[in-house]
Design a protein around this motif. Sequence first.
Motif, PDB file in Angstrom:
ATOM      1  N   ARG A 254      34.634  31.373  39.180  1.00 25.19           N
ATOM      2  CA  ARG A 254      34.233  32.709  38.719  1.00 25.19           C
ATOM      3  C   ARG A 254      33.012  33.262  39.474  1.00 25.19           C
ATOM      4  O   ARG A 254      32.731  34.451  39.372  1.00 25.19           O
ATOM      5  CB  ARG A 254      33.945  32.689  37.215  1.00 25.19           C
ATOM      6  CG  ARG A 254      35.211  32.660  36.364  1.00 25.19           C
ATOM      7  CD  ARG A 254      34.909  33.066  34.945  1.00 25.19           C
ATOM      8  NE  ARG A 254      36.102  33.099  34.107  1.00 25.19           N
ATOM      9  CZ  ARG A 254      36.930  34.131  34.029  1.00 25.19           C
ATOM     10  NH1 ARG A 254      36.703  35.216  34.756  1.00 25.19           N
ATOM     11  NH2 ARG A 254      37.970  34.091  33.226  1.00 25.19           N
TER      12      ARG A 254
ATOM     13  N   THR B  94      33.756  36.963  43.184  1.00 25.40           N
ATOM     14  CA  THR B  94      34.284  38.129  42.468  1.00 25.40           C
ATOM     15  C   THR B  94      35.807  38.189  42.523  1.00 25.40           C
ATOM     16  O   THR B  94      36.469  38.415  41.504  1.00 25.40           O
ATOM     17  CB  THR B  94      33.696  39.422  43.047  1.00 25.40           C
ATOM     18  OG1 THR B  94      32.272  39.365  42.961  1.00 25.40           O
ATOM     19  CG2 THR B  94      34.197  40.636  42.276  1.00 25.40           C
ATOM     20  N   THR B  95      36.380  37.985  43.713  1.00 28.57           N
ATOM     21  CA  THR B  95      37.845  38.051  43.833  1.00 28.57           C
ATOM     22  C   THR B  95      38.505  36.948  43.014  1.00 28.57           C
ATOM     23  O   THR B  95      39.558  37.171  42.389  1.00 28.57           O
ATOM     24  CB  THR B  95      38.272  37.940  45.304  1.00 28.57           C
ATOM     25  OG1 THR B  95      37.718  36.741  45.877  1.00 28.57           O
ATOM     26  CG2 THR B  95      37.803  39.147  46.097  1.00 28.57           C
ATOM     27  N   HIS B  96      37.905  35.767  42.997  1.00 25.19           N
ATOM     28  CA  HIS B  96      38.444  34.667  42.192  1.00 25.19           C
ATOM     29  C   HIS B  96      38.368  34.997  40.711  1.00 25.19           C
ATOM     30  O   HIS B  96      39.304  34.715  39.949  1.00 25.19           O
ATOM     31  CB  HIS B  96      37.676  33.375  42.477  1.00 25.19           C
ATOM     32  CG  HIS B  96      37.976  32.785  43.809  1.00 25.19           C
ATOM     33  ND1 HIS B  96      37.533  31.532  44.182  1.00 25.19           N
ATOM     34  CD2 HIS B  96      38.673  33.262  44.868  1.00 25.19           C
ATOM     35  CE1 HIS B  96      37.944  31.264  45.407  1.00 25.19           C
ATOM     36  NE2 HIS B  96      38.631  32.308  45.842  1.00 25.19           N
ATOM     37  N   ALA B  97      37.275  35.601  40.274  1.00 21.87           N
ATOM     38  CA  ALA B  97      37.123  35.966  38.860  1.00 21.87           C
ATOM     39  C   ALA B  97      38.202  36.945  38.437  1.00 21.87           C
ATOM     40  O   ALA B  97      38.779  36.825  37.338  1.00 21.87           O
ATOM     41  CB  ALA B  97      35.737  36.557  38.621  1.00 21.87           C
ATOM     42  N   HIS B  98      38.502  37.913  39.295  1.00 18.51           N
ATOM     43  CA  HIS B  98      39.569  38.873  38.981  1.00 18.51           C
ATOM     44  C   HIS B  98      40.926  38.172  38.887  1.00 18.51           C
ATOM     45  O   HIS B  98      41.718  38.457  37.982  1.00 18.51           O
ATOM     46  CB  HIS B  98      39.623  39.971  40.052  1.00 18.51           C
ATOM     47  CG  HIS B  98      38.439  40.891  40.051  1.00 18.51           C
ATOM     48  ND1 HIS B  98      37.737  41.211  38.908  1.00 18.51           N
ATOM     49  CD2 HIS B  98      37.839  41.577  41.064  1.00 18.51           C
ATOM     50  CE1 HIS B  98      36.748  42.042  39.199  1.00 18.51           C
ATOM     51  NE2 HIS B  98      36.786  42.272  40.511  1.00 18.51           N
ATOM     52  N   LEU B  99      41.191  37.263  39.820  1.00 17.13           N
ATOM     53  CA  LEU B  99      42.461  36.530  39.791  1.00 17.13           C
ATOM     54  C   LEU B  99      42.597  35.706  38.511  1.00 17.13           C
ATOM     55  O   LEU B  99      43.674  35.653  37.901  1.00 17.13           O
ATOM     56  CB  LEU B  99      42.562  35.613  41.019  1.00 17.13           C
ATOM     57  CG  LEU B  99      42.877  36.286  42.356  1.00 17.13           C
ATOM     58  CD1 LEU B  99      42.724  35.284  43.487  1.00 17.13           C
ATOM     59  CD2 LEU B  99      44.285  36.872  42.359  1.00 17.13           C
TER      60      LEU B  99
ATOM     61  N   ASP C 194      41.226  36.307  35.597  1.00 10.74           N
ATOM     62  CA  ASP C 194      41.457  37.207  34.465  1.00 10.74           C
ATOM     63  C   ASP C 194      42.906  37.684  34.417  1.00 10.74           C
ATOM     64  O   ASP C 194      43.522  37.735  33.340  1.00 10.74           O
ATOM     65  CB  ASP C 194      40.510  38.409  34.546  1.00 10.74           C
ATOM     66  CG  ASP C 194      39.069  38.037  34.247  1.00 10.74           C
ATOM     67  OD1 ASP C 194      38.856  36.983  33.619  1.00 10.74           O
ATOM     68  OD2 ASP C 194      38.167  38.798  34.650  1.00 10.74           O
ATOM     69  N   VAL C 195      43.475  38.032  35.578  1.00 11.96           N
ATOM     70  CA  VAL C 195      44.872  38.473  35.606  1.00 11.96           C
ATOM     71  C   VAL C 195      45.798  37.321  35.227  1.00 11.96           C
ATOM     72  O   VAL C 195      46.768  37.500  34.480  1.00 11.96           O
ATOM     73  CB  VAL C 195      45.240  39.044  36.990  1.00 11.96           C
ATOM     74  CG1 VAL C 195      46.731  39.375  37.055  1.00 11.96           C
ATOM     75  CG2 VAL C 195      44.416  40.288  37.279  1.00 11.96           C
TER      76      VAL C 195
ATOM     77  N   ASP D  23      45.729  36.891  31.486  1.00  9.81           N
ATOM     78  CA  ASP D  23      46.486  37.977  30.850  1.00  9.81           C
ATOM     79  C   ASP D  23      47.987  37.723  30.938  1.00  9.81           C
ATOM     80  O   ASP D  23      48.730  37.923  29.958  1.00  9.81           O
ATOM     81  CB  ASP D  23      46.157  39.317  31.508  1.00  9.81           C
ATOM     82  CG  ASP D  23      44.769  39.825  31.136  1.00  9.81           C
ATOM     83  OD1 ASP D  23      44.199  39.314  30.149  1.00  9.81           O
ATOM     84  OD2 ASP D  23      44.261  40.717  31.836  1.00  9.81           O
TER      85      ASP D  23
END
Length: 266
Positions: free
Chosen positions: A125, A128-133, A135-136, A139
Amino acid sequence: MSRKRQGVHVCPRLPSPVTALAYDLGHGHAIPEHLHPEDQLVYACRGVMTVRTDAGTWVVPAQRAVWIPARTPHSILMSGAVSMRTIYLRARLVRRLPRTCCVVNVSPLLQQMIVHLCTVGQLNRRATTHAHLIDVLIDQLETVQAVPLQLPAPSDPRAARVAAALQGNVDNSRSMASVCAQAGASKRTIERLFQQETRMSMGKWRQQLRLLRSLQLLAAGEKISHAALEAGYSTPSAFIAMFRKALGTTPRRYFENGAKDISSRS
């Protein structure tokens, strides 16, 4: 390296909250019983995987995945050439999935995510790009739908002996009364035990056993006619009707569609 505890391999804890690994394994390859400190999603790009725990058996065809909660001892057997993609998630990172094993459908988006994550490897996390991945991914996992490709195991010793006899000979020509008597109980008692412990009638449990066995055979390259007979059906048409009722399509189309999905990503 893994270590052993009470006869079960305990894999070391992974440093990242999400780790993705890819494996290509041959027909008949077996991963011995082990457990992970992490929750695990095991996805089949190709082939069929059979996951076994003390609670039962789960058969995972191509384009499906099995959810294995943390610290669940399990083994995996490959039918056909298997392209396995595994996502390890820190325990309870995904809270809406059950704490028991289940086979789940995998959406096209989640399929692409799994394949992509295996090129990334470890996600953290702090990036930033890893954190977004992450979260998706969470979901997507919290909206997956389970599919009935499991065979729960009865715990009563008498019912367990009947289950073992049926699994050892799917096309068992003996009467069920005889099988139950040899296991130490009447057919009526065994029927009651199956309903209580597996939430299936013995007939439904046996039908599920035949379906899962047929998936293993077809993935290994057997013809539909042979798979039908080996799974205990007198005719291929009766087998195809059962398969369509359970999975919504014919065996041929089921495996052809899986192959097309794989080739479109290669």
